[in-house]
Write a protein that holds these residues in place. Structure first.
Motif, PDB file in Angstrom:
ATOM      1  N   TYR A 140      43.770  37.125  44.516  1.00  0.00           N
ATOM      2  CA  TYR A 140      44.476  36.128  43.696  1.00  0.00           C
ATOM      3  C   TYR A 140      44.127  36.305  42.222  1.00  0.00           C
ATOM      4  N   LEU A 141      42.843  36.523  41.942  1.00  0.00           N
ATOM      5  CA  LEU A 141      42.417  36.706  40.554  1.00  0.00           C
ATOM      6  C   LEU A 141      42.982  38.001  39.972  1.00  0.00           C
ATOM      7  N   ASP A 142      43.023  39.064  40.786  1.00  0.00           N
ATOM      8  CA  ASP A 142      43.620  40.320  40.334  1.00  0.00           C
ATOM      9  C   ASP A 142      45.101  40.128  40.006  1.00  0.00           C
ATOM     10  N   PHE A 143      45.793  39.359  40.838  1.00  0.00           N
ATOM     11  CA  PHE A 143      47.213  39.094  40.620  1.00  0.00           C
ATOM     12  C   PHE A 143      47.425  38.382  39.276  1.00  0.00           C
ATOM     13  N   LEU A 144      46.611  37.359  39.010  1.00  0.00           N
ATOM     14  CA  LEU A 144      46.759  36.611  37.760  1.00  0.00           C
ATOM     15  C   LEU A 144      46.504  37.495  36.549  1.00  0.00           C
ATOM     16  N   MET A 145      45.460  38.323  36.617  1.00  0.00           N
ATOM     17  CA  MET A 145      45.180  39.211  35.486  1.00  0.00           C
ATOM     18  C   MET A 145      46.331  40.165  35.228  1.00  0.00           C
ATOM     19  N   THR A 146      46.928  40.668  36.324  1.00  0.00           N
ATOM     20  CA  THR A 146      48.039  41.616  36.191  1.00  0.00           C
ATOM     21  C   THR A 146      49.274  40.945  35.620  1.00  0.00           C
ATOM     22  N   MET A 147      49.626  39.771  36.147  1.00  0.00           N
ATOM     23  CA  MET A 147      50.867  39.116  35.752  1.00  0.00           C
ATOM     24  C   MET A 147      50.775  38.447  34.379  1.00  0.00           C
ATOM     25  N   VAL A 148      49.646  37.817  34.094  1.00  0.00           N
ATOM     26  CA  VAL A 148      49.481  37.174  32.784  1.00  0.00           C
ATOM     27  C   VAL A 148      49.131  38.221  31.725  1.00  0.00           C
ATOM     28  N   ASN A 149      48.466  39.290  32.189  1.00  0.00           N
ATOM     29  CA  ASN A 149      48.127  40.435  31.337  1.00  0.00           C
ATOM     30  C   ASN A 149      47.190  40.069  30.196  1.00  0.00           C
ATOM     31  N   MET A 151      39.919  38.270  31.829  1.00  0.00           N
ATOM     32  CA  MET A 151      39.416  37.173  32.654  1.00  0.00           C
ATOM     33  C   MET A 151      37.895  37.178  32.666  1.00  0.00           C
ATOM     34  N   VAL A 152      37.322  35.975  32.615  1.00  0.00           N
ATOM     35  CA  VAL A 152      35.889  35.780  32.852  1.00  0.00           C
ATOM     36  C   VAL A 152      35.756  34.799  34.005  1.00  0.00           C
ATOM     37  N   TYR A 153      34.663  34.896  34.759  1.00  0.00           N
ATOM     38  CA  TYR A 153      34.573  34.066  35.959  1.00  0.00           C
ATOM     39  C   TYR A 153      33.132  33.775  36.369  1.00  0.00           C
ATOM     40  N   VAL A 154      32.969  32.682  37.121  1.00  0.00           N
ATOM     41  CA  VAL A 154      31.737  32.422  37.860  1.00  0.00           C
ATOM     42  C   VAL A 154      32.107  32.347  39.328  1.00  0.00           C
ATOM     43  N   MET A 155      31.113  32.414  40.183  1.00  0.00           N
ATOM     44  CA  MET A 155      31.360  32.374  41.616  1.00  0.00           C
ATOM     45  C   MET A 155      31.169  30.964  42.170  1.00  0.00           C
ATOM     46  N   GLY A 156      31.976  30.612  43.150  1.00  0.00           N
ATOM     47  CA  GLY A 156      31.826  29.349  43.840  1.00  0.00           C
ATOM     48  C   GLY A 156      30.857  29.485  45.001  1.00  0.00           C
ATOM     49  N   ASN A 157      30.660  28.413  45.737  1.00  0.00           N
ATOM     50  CA  ASN A 157      29.735  28.461  46.863  1.00  0.00           C
ATOM     51  C   ASN A 157      30.333  29.134  48.092  1.00  0.00           C
ATOM     52  N   HIS A 158      31.616  29.476  48.069  1.00  0.00           N
ATOM     53  CA  HIS A 158      32.245  30.187  49.183  1.00  0.00           C
ATOM     54  C   HIS A 158      32.674  31.599  48.782  1.00  0.00           C
ATOM     55  N   ASP A 159      32.044  32.134  47.754  1.00  0.00           N
ATOM     56  CA  ASP A 159      32.476  33.423  47.205  1.00  0.00           C
ATOM     57  C   ASP A 159      31.561  34.589  47.584  1.00  0.00           C
ATOM     58  N   ASN A 160      31.032  34.595  48.794  1.00  0.00           N
ATOM     59  CA  ASN A 160      30.172  35.706  49.211  1.00  0.00           C
ATOM     60  C   ASN A 160      30.877  37.056  49.059  1.00  0.00           C
ATOM     61  N   ALA A 161      32.179  37.094  49.340  1.00  0.00           N
ATOM     62  CA  ALA A 161      32.921  38.350  49.298  1.00  0.00           C
ATOM     63  C   ALA A 161      33.008  38.932  47.893  1.00  0.00           C
ATOM     64  N   LEU A 162      32.951  38.072  46.868  1.00  0.00           N
ATOM     65  CA  LEU A 162      33.073  38.566  45.490  1.00  0.00           C
ATOM     66  C   LEU A 162      31.854  39.362  45.043  1.00  0.00           C
ATOM     67  N   GLU A 173      30.394  41.856  46.641  1.00  0.00           N
ATOM     68  CA  GLU A 173      30.664  43.274  46.888  1.00  0.00           C
ATOM     69  C   GLU A 173      32.024  43.711  46.371  1.00  0.00           C
ATOM     70  N   ASN A 174      32.974  42.768  46.295  1.00  0.00           N
ATOM     71  CA  ASN A 174      34.324  43.111  45.849  1.00  0.00           C
ATOM     72  C   ASN A 174      34.786  42.136  44.766  1.00  0.00           C
ATOM     73  N   PRO A 175      34.253  42.281  43.562  1.00  0.00           N
ATOM     74  CA  PRO A 175      34.647  41.376  42.466  1.00  0.00           C
ATOM     75  C   PRO A 175      36.053  41.694  41.992  1.00  0.00           C
ATOM     76  N   PRO A 176      36.699  40.761  41.297  1.00  0.00           N
ATOM     77  CA  PRO A 176      38.029  41.048  40.743  1.00  0.00           C
ATOM     78  C   PRO A 176      37.947  42.190  39.738  1.00  0.00           C
ATOM     79  N   LEU A 177      38.821  43.167  39.881  1.00  0.00           N
ATOM     80  CA  LEU A 177      38.768  44.365  39.063  1.00  0.00           C
ATOM     81  C   LEU A 177      39.079  44.056  37.607  1.00  0.00           C
ATOM     82  N   GLY A 178      38.188  44.465  36.725  1.00  0.00           N
ATOM     83  CA  GLY A 178      38.416  44.293  35.291  1.00  0.00           C
ATOM     84  C   GLY A 178      37.959  42.966  34.726  1.00  0.00           C
ATOM     85  N   ALA A 179      37.605  42.009  35.594  1.00  0.00           N
ATOM     86  CA  ALA A 179      37.122  40.711  35.112  1.00  0.00           C
ATOM     87  C   ALA A 179      35.633  40.810  34.775  1.00  0.00           C
ATOM     88  N   GLU A 180      35.179  39.935  33.903  1.00  0.00           N
ATOM     89  CA  GLU A 180      33.779  39.956  33.471  1.00  0.00           C
ATOM     90  C   GLU A 180      33.043  38.729  34.000  1.00  0.00           C
TER      91      GLU A 180
END
Length: 212
Positions: free
Chosen positions: A39-48, A51-62, A64-71
């Protein structure tokens, strides 16, 4: 500066029914956690925009696989167009299933380290978190308790804004979307999404030259 802040829920208007005019003028995306990388990758691509981000308490997957290009803002201060943006993700620790949970003492230590960094960076203009500050948009149930140490950090650094998620609007009708903190910080619950126009920072007053 216009920012798009997203958290917790994938908004249909931004995803399934995306229209460019809805995000017109947005210069930066800020993600407050509990959103999948796709979802975050989609927003970065479409809004162009970046992106900067923090992780939530359900973001274990991020991890190993963070949104590409986000900081990541986790414990960091990122400067963008003159604004110093800091972040601390995760929530109060209420089980052992997620890695992004902290006791009050653990988060207090993270806040202290971020405060030290702010001395070298010249301060904080925007503080991004997943959980709320205690007393400002938290709920009475323990999983949605706010962090008291966030209040101390805000009093020490006085950022213009604090953005957070974690507390869903569907949980309670009493949830206010915005608070004004004693530090002067405007605290905003950004569950779903918000588009916010951040005013220009007031320039520091110039020191007067001493006349002999």
């Amino acid at each position: 500066m216009r920012v798009l802040v997203v958290s917790d829920e994938e908004e249909r208007l931004l995803y399934e029914s995306f229209r460019k005019e809805r995000v017109e003028g947005v210069e930066l995306i800020i993600a407050c956690g509990d959103l999948r990388a796709g979802y975050l990758d989609f927003l970065m691509t479409m809004v162009n925009v970046p992106m900067v981000y923090v992780m939530g308490n359900h973001d274990n997957a991020l991890v190993e696989n963070p949104p590409l290009g986000a900081e990541s803002l986790e414990g960091n201060i990122v400067k963008y167009k003159g604004y110093r943006i800091a972040g601390l993700g995760g929530s109060i620790k209420y089980n052992n299933k997620c890695i992004n949970m902290y006791t009050e003492n653990e988060m207090a230590w993270r806040c202290f380290k971020l405060w030290v960094k702010s001395w070298f960076k010249g301060g904080i203009d925007i503080f991004v978190a997943h959980a709320p500050a205690q007393g400002y948009g938290h709920l009475k149930d323990y999983p949605h308790k706010g962090f008291e140490c966030f209040n101390k950090l805000l009093m020490r650094t006085s950022p213009m804004y604090m953005f957070h998620g974690h507390v869903h609007k569907t949980y309670s009708r009493r949830i206010k979307p915005q608070y004004e903190h004693p530090s002067g910080t405007i605290i905003m619950n950004c569950y779903g999404y918000k588009i916010i126009d951040i005013p220009e920072k007031e320039p520091k007053p110039k020191k007067k030259k001493e006349t002999k």
